[in-house]
Design a protein around this motif. Structure first.
Motif, short mmCIF file in Angstrom:
data_model
loop_
_atom_site.label_atom_id
_atom_site.label_comp_id
_atom_site.label_asym_id
_atom_site.label_seq_id
_atom_site.Cartn_x
_atom_site.Cartn_y
_atom_site.Cartn_z
N THR A 259 54.40 34.05 42.13
CA THR A 259 54.00 35.23 43.02
C THR A 259 52.38 35.43 42.87
O THR A 259 51.81 35.53 43.92
N VAL A 260 51.86 35.26 41.79
CA VAL A 260 50.47 35.40 41.70
C VAL A 260 49.82 34.17 42.30
O VAL A 260 48.74 34.29 42.90
N GLY A 261 50.32 32.96 42.07
CA GLY A 261 49.95 32.06 42.80
C GLY A 261 49.76 32.01 44.40
O GLY A 261 48.78 31.44 45.14
N GLY A 262 50.68 32.57 44.90
CA GLY A 262 51.06 32.76 46.48
C GLY A 262 49.86 33.68 46.90
O GLY A 262 49.24 33.52 47.96
N ILE A 263 49.59 34.71 46.05
CA ILE A 263 48.45 35.61 46.47
C ILE A 263 47.10 35.00 46.29
O ILE A 263 46.19 35.16 47.23
N GLY A 264 47.07 33.90 45.37
CA GLY A 264 45.58 33.35 45.19
C GLY A 264 45.68 32.29 46.15
O GLY A 264 44.46 31.97 47.01
N TYR A 265 46.73 31.74 46.67
CA TYR A 265 46.79 30.60 47.95
C TYR A 265 46.14 31.51 49.21
O TYR A 265 45.49 30.95 50.03
N ALA A 266 46.72 32.69 49.52
CA ALA A 266 46.12 33.44 50.70
C ALA A 266 44.80 33.96 50.70
O ALA A 266 43.93 33.80 51.45
N ALA A 267 44.37 34.08 49.27
CA ALA A 267 42.93 34.57 49.28
C ALA A 267 42.09 33.42 49.43
O ALA A 267 41.03 33.28 50.09
N LEU A 268 42.37 31.92 48.77
CA LEU A 268 41.93 30.91 48.98
C LEU A 268 41.71 30.62 50.50
O LEU A 268 40.77 29.90 51.13
N PHE A 269 42.73 30.59 51.34
CA PHE A 269 42.70 30.33 52.78
C PHE A 269 41.82 31.43 53.55
O PHE A 269 41.20 31.08 54.38
N GLY A 270 41.67 32.57 52.89
CA GLY A 270 40.90 33.63 53.38
C GLY A 270 39.37 33.29 53.21
O GLY A 270 38.69 33.26 54.31
N VAL A 271 39.09 32.51 52.11
CA VAL A 271 37.75 32.10 51.73
C VAL A 271 37.29 31.00 52.91
O VAL A 271 36.44 30.91 53.37
N LEU A 272 38.31 30.10 52.85
CA LEU A 272 37.93 28.82 53.63
C LEU A 272 37.93 29.14 55.11
O LEU A 272 37.08 28.73 55.89
N GLY A 273 38.90 30.12 55.61
CA GLY A 273 38.70 30.52 57.04
C GLY A 273 37.57 31.39 57.36
O GLY A 273 36.98 31.02 58.49
N ASN A 274 37.01 32.17 56.34
CA ASN A 274 35.57 32.78 56.84
C ASN A 274 34.55 31.79 56.90
O ASN A 274 33.34 32.18 57.00
N ARG A 275 34.59 30.71 56.04
CA ARG A 275 33.60 30.06 55.82
C ARG A 275 33.48 28.84 57.17
O ARG A 275 32.21 28.34 57.32
N ILE A 276 34.46 28.65 57.83
CA ILE A 276 34.24 27.81 59.04
C ILE A 276 33.94 28.86 60.18
O ILE A 276 34.41 29.44 60.76
#
Length: 361
Positions: A259-276
């Motif tokens: 569950t914590v990992g899924g939250i981390g994945y969502a945050a990671l994709f947010g980081v990547l999305g904001n960088r593009i």
């Protein structure tokens, strides 16, 4: 998200393989061991909470959109309820008539259970999140310990067999479908992820470029906890043979940290999305798939059933874990390509269009 879900669901169709750990097939070679280990660390019980976080995030955006159109909070809440009911209906059709591995009923019921919090302030939201999360943390490891002990082995047998035929599968699914969301919510902490997704949505965490440092911290800590929580379970059956109860407890910890990992994945994709800043054709194609995620979740499940189920082509009785992993990746690539074609011709996802008609009348 859809790739992770396809990779998690594909091994469930291996109906002649000996059971390995929980729902994974027994490893029959080095590559199988590697794929099972990668699945247990990075995929299993991590794609579901990722979906739940994004589901909660989306609830806030849809709720706020209704308010921006001049609807009252009560009216907006009714719209969210309608959408949850239709998600349950779509999930029913997928599970019973198609025979796919459904999660839509679980998210639809989650929307009904926590949707009232859209009307409450952040303090109430955080209190509910804390209470619900604490309850899950306290009982899930022990529940899985007792389940595995009662099972009598580390793994559960496949729900499919060579002798299955469509009418039999249909009648069984028709009887058992009401229990699917109940068991999912009981065995897996979906609600905490949805609640955290609502909180993320309220502060626009994933799309606010000014919160990159917070996103990075959530991504690093969440994924690190997820990996550490899964590692002990990875060794069970391969390098270590603990008691069934202890193995179940370790799996429960793998579920909770997922569950914590899924939250981390969502945050990671947010980081990547904001960088593009200037998305290319690959990013645009994946965006096109994301805008049609309901359609292509069902599309992916249909293809898994057609290719792997014993009531159809039956490749689940021929392929091994490596083979179905290749099938899952191929289905996802086909989805990306198809979604990009739909985007090129400005065609919405059929199920998204149907959902809008049903929900917004």
């Amino acid at each position: 998200m859809l790739l992770l879900i396809a990779l998690a669901h594909a091994p469930l169709f291996l109906y002649v393989s000996e059971p390995g750990m929980i729902s994974r097939p027994e490893s029959v070679g080095i590559l199988d061991i590697l794929l099972n280990s990668i699945g247990e660390i990075f995929i299993d019980n991590r794609s579901r909470p990722l979906f739940a976080v994004l589901f909660g995030y989306g609830l806030v955006f849809m709720f706020d959109k209704q308010l921006s159109k001049g609807k009252s909070k009560i009216e907006a809440r009714k719209v969210m309820k309608r959408r949850s009911f239709f998600l349950i209906l779509f999930g029913f059709i997928l599970a019973v008539f198609i025979g796919g591995q459904d999660i839509l009923m679980a998210y639809g019921s989650a929307g009904l259970l926590v949707g009232w919090l859209l009307l409450r302030d952040n303090k109430t939201l955080m209190t509910a999140t804390t209470i619900v999360t604490t309850v899950f943390i306290l009982y899930i490891p022990f529940l899985w310990g007792f389940l595995l002990e009662d099972n009598g082995s580390y793994g559960f047998s496949s729900e499919f067999s060579r002798n299955d035929y469509y009418l039999q599968s249909f009648m069984e699914a028709l009887v058992y479908f009401p229990y699917i969301p109940i068991f999912i919510h009981l065995l897996f902490p979906i609600l905490p992820s949805v609640l955290i997704g609502i909180w993320f949505g309220r502060i626009h965490l994933l799309t606010n470029s000014h919160q990159q440092n917070k996103l990075k911290m959530i991504a690093i800590i969440g994924i690190l906890i997820s990996i550490l929580g899964a590692l002990p379970f990875v060794f069970v059956g391969e390098l270590w043979g603990p008691s069934l109860f202890l193995a179940g407890v370790l799996y429960g910890i793998q579920v909770i940290t997922g569950t914590v990992g899924g939250i981390g994945y969502a945050a990671l994709f947010g980081v990547l999305g904001n960088r593009i800043k200037e998305p290319g054709w690959v990013t645009n194609s994946i965006n096109a798939l994301g805008r049609r995620s309901l359609t292509f979740f069902v599309f992916n499940e249909i293809l898994l059933v057609i290719l792997l189920s014993p009531v159809s082509l039956g490749l689940g009785g021929i392929l091994n874990n490596t083979g179905v992993t290749f099938v899952a990746i191929s289905i996802w690539i086909l989805s990306v390509v198809t979604a990009s074609i739909l985007e090129k011709y400005k065609i919405s996802g059929p199920l998204e269009t149907l959902m809008r008609v049903l929900v917004y009348k």
